[in-house]
Enzyme design. Structure first.
Site, short mmCIF file in Angstrom:
data_model
loop_
_atom_site.label_atom_id
_atom_site.label_comp_id
_atom_site.label_asym_id
_atom_site.label_seq_id
_atom_site.Cartn_x
_atom_site.Cartn_y
_atom_site.Cartn_z
N ILE A 99 0.82 -1.21 0.00
CA ILE A 99 0.00 0.00 0.00
C ILE A 99 0.86 1.26 0.00
O ILE A 99 0.51 2.27 -0.65
CB ILE A 99 -0.97 -0.01 1.21
CG1 ILE A 99 -2.09 -1.03 0.98
CG2 ILE A 99 -1.55 1.37 1.46
CD1 ILE A 99 -3.00 -0.74 -0.20
N VAL A 123 7.29 -11.31 3.74
CA VAL A 123 8.72 -11.59 3.87
C VAL A 123 8.93 -12.93 4.58
O VAL A 123 8.01 -13.44 5.22
CB VAL A 123 9.45 -10.46 4.66
CG1 VAL A 123 9.36 -9.14 3.92
CG2 VAL A 123 8.86 -10.31 6.06
N MET A 181 6.50 -8.28 12.00
CA MET A 181 7.84 -7.97 11.50
C MET A 181 7.99 -6.47 11.35
O MET A 181 7.84 -5.90 10.28
CB MET A 181 8.10 -8.73 10.21
CG MET A 181 8.16 -10.24 10.46
SD MET A 181 8.44 -11.19 8.98
CE MET A 181 8.60 -12.86 9.66
N HIS A 230 -6.07 22.08 22.47
CA HIS A 230 -6.87 22.56 21.35
C HIS A 230 -6.16 23.73 20.68
O HIS A 230 -5.63 24.60 21.37
CB HIS A 230 -8.24 23.02 21.86
CG HIS A 230 -9.10 23.64 20.80
ND1 HIS A 230 -9.78 22.89 19.87
CD2 HIS A 230 -9.35 24.95 20.51
CE1 HIS A 230 -10.44 23.69 19.06
NE2 HIS A 230 -10.20 24.96 19.43
#
Length: 478
Positions: A200, A285, A330, A457
């Protein structure tokens, strides 16, 4: 220099070098054996250089949308070689820093490939030339091939990209993250096989830089380890950006052309062919367990990784394993913490075994994703009655001011006890926010402490507070 040590660490990645530094701090004579580059995959070919690439993509994205901020930017473009050069420069700078840390802590660096001849003895041979990534020259003052003794041997050899039969990376048309990180030119189209964090992140990078991107995932959900609601939110954002996503599908065959591949994709109902300039294989992996002598010594291996007891100990006294080679998750930060636990256990200090539920995961795509603890589905699978809190970024003033109103924070509590079981975030800078929930979980915080905490804030962190409030019917800004 001596050949007798208290601890020898095999592998100089995040787990290995951190374990070595902690050992030196505790007064243990320590050496690290490294065959390629100090800092390991994370620093040289993973976590750090990919974030440098993604930062370039982020800046390019904002430049391309300057009008949204009342700004004017014309003739926007990029230099692919310069982007890669910056990324490699960041890694090079940090690689040198690891060498300095070794020297500062009086840790010997042994350059070469290690195998364990027997408990207490490590044989180091000349390093073989790596198949893909270039080898870093050994730092000055390093030791070389020979036989070394140590009371304790820690295996921290990391992992490498998994290759699927018939779709093996060739370095030209079919890439792993090594090649994807240093393209000679930006491809016009990319097929990404696998939708975990690596897949991704590269899909996000190349799409932002203008490539047509298709992601193929064999499971029904992208980002399979994430909460389903967060993954669904992220998918909508990715598809809005123009990324094509195919779930419940797999690449069954790849035909190579002169400068492109054509992949056959099967979703169980029909097949289709997709042609792209490059394919990125991001299907996980596997641990680097070969040629270490582990199986000969009887060290227990399970599904390609070394079995440990949660404190780094294997079933063979005097031999330990940490990091990727010791199994999932991992992640570099898991490896670092595991290294500290292992060394402190060796020293005889009071330690707690690694609690994998409290290890955060982060994906640095756009939008960012971060999580810790149980997903909603996992909590319910365990029969836990839960309270769920949600808060969208659109209700947060800072998010709107940043121009990042699309995001979500989701919190999961045990309904009976108020214990925070999990937190899942998608949106701007959530990889920087998640540590607040990690600390809360480590302190065994309940909703009461979180509700009464004062959040500054205007900040994105207020979304965290509001999500907790929502779980208990007290949300303010939606």
């Amino acid at each position: 220099m001596t050949t007798q040590y208290d601890i020898i660490v095999i592998g100089g990645g995040p787990g290995g070098y951190v374990a070595a530094i902690r050992a030196a701090q505790l007064g243990l004579k320590t050496a690290v054996v490294e065959r390629e580059h100090l800092g390991g995959i994370c620093l040289n070919w993973g976590c750090i250089p990919t974030k440098a690439l993604l930062r370039s993509a982020e800046i390019y994205h904002y430049m391309s949308h300057a009008k949204d901020y009342g700004l004017v930017a014309e003739k926007i473009g990029f230099d692919a070689a310069a982007i890669v050069q910056r990324s490699r420069g960041v890694s090079g700078r940090l690689n040198g820093g690891i060498g300095m840390l070794m020297k500062k802590n009086k840790i010997d660096v042994i350059w070469g490939e290690a195998s364990i001849a027997k408990p207490g003895e490590v044989v180091v041979s000349e390093p073989k030339k790596p198949a893909v990534q270039p080898q870093t020259p050994p730092p000055k003052g390093t030791l070389g091939a020979g036989t070394y003794q140590a009371k304790h041997i820690i295996v921290a050899t990391g992992a490498r990209p998994r290759a699927l039969p018939g779709i093996e990376p060739d370095g030209k048309l079919i890439w792993t993250y090594f090649e994807a990180m240093k393209p000679e030119a930006m491809p016009k189209s990319i097929l990404v096989m696998g939708s975990g964090a690596i897949g991704i992140e590269f899909a996000s990078f190349y799409r932002t830089m203008g490539a047509e991107v298709t992601v193929v995932e064999v499971l029904p959900q992208i980002l399979p380890v994430e909460d389903a609601e967060i993954a669904a939110h992220a998918r909508k954002r990715f598809e809005k950006q123009g990324i094509k996503i195919l779930t419940g599908a797999k690449v069954t065959k790849v035909a190579k052309g002169a400068n492109s591949i054509t992949a056959t994709i099967d979703d169980g109902k029909a097949t289709q062919e997709i042609t792209a300039e490059r394919l990125i294989s991001a299907v996980g992996v596997v641990g680097n367990i070969e040629n270490l002598g582990l199986e000969k010594l009887g060290v227990k291996i399970d599904r390609g990784t070394v079995v440990t007891d949660g404190s780094g100990r294997t079933n063979v006294p005097g031999i330990y394993a940490i990091g990727d080679v010791a199994g999932p998750p991992m992640l570099a930060h898991k490896a670092e913490h595991e290294g500290v636990i292992c060394v402190e256990t060796i020293k005889g200090l009071h330690t707690h075994p690694m609690d994998k539920l409290k290890i955060p995961g982060c994906t640095y795509c756009h939008p960012q994703i971060a999580s810790v603890g149980l997903t909603e589905a996992k909590a319910k699978e365990q029969g836990i009655e839960v309270r769920i809190g949600r808060f969208p970024f659109v209700g947060n003033g800072k998010a709107i001011a940043l121009g990042e109103p699309e995001g979500l924070v989701k919190t999961i509590f045990d309904k009976k006890t108020g214990q925070l079981l999990g937190a899942h975030l998608v949106g701007a800078e959530v990889t920087e926010l998640i540590q607040g929930f990690v600390i809360a979980m480590n302190l065994e915080t309940t909703e009461e402490e979180l509700i009464h905490a004062v959040f500054p804030h205007p900040t994105l962190s207020e979304t965290m507070h509001e999500s907790v409030l929502d779980a208990y019917g007290r949300v303010i800004h939606i």
